[in-house]
Write a protein that holds these residues in place. Structure first.
Motif, PDB file in Angstrom:
ATOM      1  N   GLN A   1      53.655 -62.062 -16.786  1.00 34.32           N
ATOM      2  CA  GLN A   1      54.333 -61.120 -15.885  1.00 34.32           C
ATOM      3  C   GLN A   1      53.333 -60.183 -15.194  1.00 34.32           C
ATOM      4  OE1 GLN A   1      57.879 -61.153 -15.034  1.00 34.32           O
ATOM      5  NE2 GLN A   1      57.243 -63.168 -15.806  1.00 34.32           N
ATOM      6  N   ILE A   2      52.330 -60.785 -14.586  1.00 36.89           N
ATOM      7  CA  ILE A   2      51.330 -60.027 -13.841  1.00 36.89           C
ATOM      8  C   ILE A   2      51.916 -59.633 -12.495  1.00 36.89           C
ATOM      9  CG2 ILE A   2      49.015 -60.093 -12.848  1.00 36.89           C
ATOM     10  CD1 ILE A   2      49.048 -60.265 -15.904  1.00 36.89           C
ATOM     11  N   LYS A   3      52.006 -58.346 -12.230  1.00 37.66           N
ATOM     12  CA  LYS A   3      52.576 -57.860 -10.975  1.00 37.66           C
ATOM     13  C   LYS A   3      51.608 -56.996 -10.172  1.00 37.66           C
ATOM     14  CE  LYS A   3      57.266 -57.927 -12.862  1.00 37.66           C
ATOM     15  NZ  LYS A   3      58.484 -57.125 -13.173  1.00 37.66           N
ATOM     16  N   ASP A   4      50.641 -56.387 -10.858  1.00 38.23           N
ATOM     17  CA  ASP A   4      49.722 -55.492 -10.156  1.00 38.23           C
ATOM     18  C   ASP A   4      48.446 -55.348 -10.979  1.00 38.23           C
ATOM     19  OD1 ASP A   4      48.845 -53.865  -8.097  1.00 38.23           O
ATOM     20  OD2 ASP A   4      50.655 -52.603  -8.098  1.00 38.23           O
ATOM     21  N   TRP A   5      47.478 -54.632 -10.431  1.00 43.00           N
ATOM     22  CA  TRP A   5      46.207 -54.432 -11.128  1.00 43.00           C
ATOM     23  C   TRP A   5      46.405 -53.833 -12.512  1.00 43.00           C
ATOM     24  CZ3 TRP A   5      41.728 -56.340  -9.369  1.00 43.00           C
ATOM     25  CH2 TRP A   5      41.580 -56.594  -7.993  1.00 43.00           C
ATOM     26  N   SER A   6      47.378 -52.949 -12.655  1.00 43.00           N
ATOM     27  CA  SER A   6      47.584 -52.274 -13.946  1.00 43.00           C
ATOM     28  C   SER A   6      47.890 -53.263 -15.067  1.00 43.00           C
ATOM     29  CB  SER A   6      48.715 -51.251 -13.830  1.00 43.00           C
ATOM     30  OG  SER A   6      49.911 -51.873 -13.379  1.00 43.00           O
ATOM     31  N   ASP A   7      48.524 -54.380 -14.721  1.00 45.48           N
ATOM     32  CA  ASP A   7      48.864 -55.377 -15.736  1.00 45.48           C
ATOM     33  C   ASP A   7      47.638 -56.109 -16.275  1.00 45.48           C
ATOM     34  OD1 ASP A   7      51.707 -54.991 -15.576  1.00 45.48           O
ATOM     35  OD2 ASP A   7      51.653 -56.053 -13.664  1.00 45.48           O
ATOM     36  N   LEU A   8      46.542 -56.091 -15.511  1.00 46.91           N
ATOM     37  CA  LEU A   8      45.344 -56.796 -15.942  1.00 46.91           C
ATOM     38  C   LEU A   8      44.600 -56.065 -17.052  1.00 46.91           C
ATOM     39  CD1 LEU A   8      43.893 -58.023 -12.514  1.00 46.91           C
ATOM     40  CD2 LEU A   8      45.660 -59.032 -13.954  1.00 46.91           C
ATOM     41  N   ALA A   9      44.945 -54.814 -17.267  1.00 46.40           N
ATOM     42  CA  ALA A   9      44.287 -54.033 -18.324  1.00 46.40           C
ATOM     43  C   ALA A   9      45.081 -54.032 -19.621  1.00 46.40           C
ATOM     44  CB  ALA A   9      44.075 -52.595 -17.843  1.00 46.40           C
ATOM     45  N   LYS A  10      46.220 -54.726 -19.647  1.00 44.15           N
ATOM     46  CA  LYS A  10      47.048 -54.739 -20.858  1.00 44.15           C
ATOM     47  C   LYS A  10      46.435 -55.636 -21.935  1.00 44.15           C
ATOM     48  CE  LYS A  10      51.411 -53.848 -18.429  1.00 44.15           C
ATOM     49  NZ  LYS A  10      52.756 -54.387 -18.072  1.00 44.15           N
ATOM     50  N   PRO A  11      46.618 -55.278 -23.198  1.00 45.37           N
ATOM     51  CA  PRO A  11      46.100 -56.109 -24.287  1.00 45.37           C
ATOM     52  C   PRO A  11      46.688 -57.519 -24.228  1.00 45.37           C
ATOM     53  CG  PRO A  11      46.792 -53.954 -25.108  1.00 45.37           C
ATOM     54  CD  PRO A  11      47.275 -54.041 -23.695  1.00 45.37           C
ATOM     55  N   GLY A  12      45.870 -58.498 -24.526  1.00 45.56           N
ATOM     56  CA  GLY A  12      46.338 -59.872 -24.595  1.00 45.56           C
ATOM     57  C   GLY A  12      46.287 -60.648 -23.294  1.00 45.56           C
ATOM     58  N   VAL A  13      45.867 -60.000 -22.195  1.00 49.26           N
ATOM     59  CA  VAL A  13      45.732 -60.687 -20.912  1.00 49.26           C
ATOM     60  C   VAL A  13      44.284 -61.152 -20.756  1.00 49.26           C
ATOM     61  CG1 VAL A  13      45.830 -60.455 -18.406  1.00 49.26           C
ATOM     62  CG2 VAL A  13      47.570 -59.355 -19.832  1.00 49.26           C
ATOM     63  N   LYS A  14      44.099 -62.423 -20.479  1.00 47.63           N
ATOM     64  CA  LYS A  14      42.754 -62.970 -20.308  1.00 47.63           C
ATOM     65  C   LYS A  14      42.494 -63.223 -18.828  1.00 47.63           C
ATOM     66  CE  LYS A  14      42.499 -65.108 -24.886  1.00 47.63           C
ATOM     67  NZ  LYS A  14      42.314 -66.371 -25.645  1.00 47.63           N
ATOM     68  N   ILE A  15      41.402 -62.624 -18.335  1.00 48.66           N
ATOM     69  CA  ILE A  15      41.066 -62.647 -16.912  1.00 48.66           C
ATOM     70  C   ILE A  15      39.872 -63.560 -16.667  1.00 48.66           C
ATOM     71  CG2 ILE A  15      40.261 -61.239 -14.983  1.00 48.66           C
ATOM     72  CD1 ILE A  15      41.585 -58.837 -16.394  1.00 48.66           C
ATOM     73  N   VAL A  16      39.916 -64.280 -15.553  1.00 49.20           N
ATOM     74  CA  VAL A  16      38.770 -65.061 -15.096  1.00 49.20           C
ATOM     75  C   VAL A  16      38.341 -64.497 -13.749  1.00 49.20           C
ATOM     76  CG1 VAL A  16      37.938 -67.343 -14.409  1.00 49.20           C
ATOM     77  CG2 VAL A  16      39.590 -67.133 -16.278  1.00 49.20           C
TER      78      VAL A  16
END
Length: 345
Positions: free
Chosen positions: A142-157
């Motif tokens: 449920q990625i909707k904005d930049w703020s969601d990328l800093a949540k625990p458990g989200v893996k970014i490439v």
């Protein structure tokens, strides 16, 4: 925020990893035996555009040059690595980069004229883009904005912010969003960006390499990348596997181009190199840019393809962070904010 789901071909997904050099040549037999060869050194995710642009230009050039044969060679990789290769002797006739600092480096080395940005329209930027997110079908996190990328458990490439334009725009996009969300509070913004970077286990060596990691190796929940790359993947290379998420506020990216004066003077390719870049503003080239999801500078072409380019709120890096020289020193130099905010590995 807007989320789009796209379907394309179901065939095996074959994105090439970021190779430092790949040829793209063409040309008809020259009636008078003359020929010219150009080398375009470019950033990695631009390979799809120039693969189609070169034949367009060659046809136009040979029609106007009485059959003179022209061959275009391509070199693609992380933008700053490409610029350094040219600075260290790679004989590029033209450079087509994704941030002005890479061309400014060549200007400081005496390879590119000081007035390079004034020689062509739009400060030598034939098209623009922006930074978006590519997520897996159904957007499970449920990625909707930049703020969601800093949540625990989200893996970014994402691509390496220290060596690639793609990664730098991603970092600055996150930082600009953080400043806006926190009313300019630098401390809170740094905390946000640090949490985001913590979710990126490693940095890829280029935008296309990051795409390959996310799509082919099936690593990560979200890829931060350029709008044209996200569209290329979701609309042309896969079938319903990914969705694009447009952040509420993101960064405008520019793709400047320049003739490498010192090289073309030595090779005698000034006229061909100049024509190669000028043709980027032609209607066929601007249409090609739009087709490949690069935002054209031609207003009529952009309006024609408006459905492919959602209206989003963007900011220019120089308006928010200063000159590229200042940006590079503060954020991306050794010991800069990227190093300070990245988790120690």
């Amino acid at each position: 925020m807007r989320t789009f789901t796209f379907a394309a071909a179901a065939a095996a997904f074959a994105l090439s990893a970021c190779s430092p050099k790949s040829g793209q040549g063409a040309g008809n037999a020259a009636g008078d035996g003359k020929s010219v060869k150009l080398l375009n050194v470019s950033y990695d995710v631009a390979r799809d555009f120039y693969k189609e642009y070169n034949p367009l230009f060659i046809k136009e050039y040979q029609a106007k040059s009485k059959g003179e044969e022209i061959d275009i060679q391509q070199s693609h990789g992380g933008s700053s690595k490409q610029a350094m290769s040219v600075a260290n002797g790679l004989a590029a006739d033209v450079v087509t980069m994704n941030q002005t600092s890479d061309i400014d480096l060549l200007q400081k080395k005496g390879l590119v004229a000081a007035d390079w940005a004034k020689r062509l329209p739009d400060n030598a930027v034939p098209f623009t883009g922006t930074t978006v997110f590519l997520v897996r079908k159904g957007n499970p996190k449920q990625i909707k904005d930049w703020s969601d990328l800093a949540k625990p458990g989200v893996k970014i490439v994402l691509a390496n912010p220290k060596t690639t334009g793609n990664g730098r725009y991603a970092f600055l996009g996150a930082y600009g969003y953080g400043l806006k969300a926190n009313n300019g509070d630098e401390t809170k913004t740094k905390e946000f960006v640090s949490a985001l970077l913590k979710n990126a286990p490693s940095f890829e060596n280029g935008g296309r390499a990051a795409t390959t990691t996310f799509t082919q190796r099936n690593i990560g929940d979200v890829l931060i990348t350029f709008e044209n790359e996200a569209n290329h993947v979701s609309k042309k290379l896969t079938q319903g596997q990914f969705e694009i998420v447009y952040p509420s506020y993101t960064i405008l990216s520019e793709s400047p181009v320049a003739v490498v004066d010192k090289v073309v003077e030595k090779k005698g390719t000034q006229a061909a190199a100049k024509a190669y870049l000028e043709y980027l503003w032609s209607v066929p080239a601007q249409e090609l840019a739009a087709k490949l999801y690069l935002r054209p500078r031609n207003a009529e072409v952009l309006a024609k393809h408006k459905a492919d380019f959602p209206d989003i709120e963007t900011f220019k890096p120089n308006e928010k962070f200063g000159t590229w020289e200042e940006i590079m020193k503060k954020y991306f130099a050794d010991g800069g904010l990227v190093d300070q905010l990245s988790p120690k590995k």
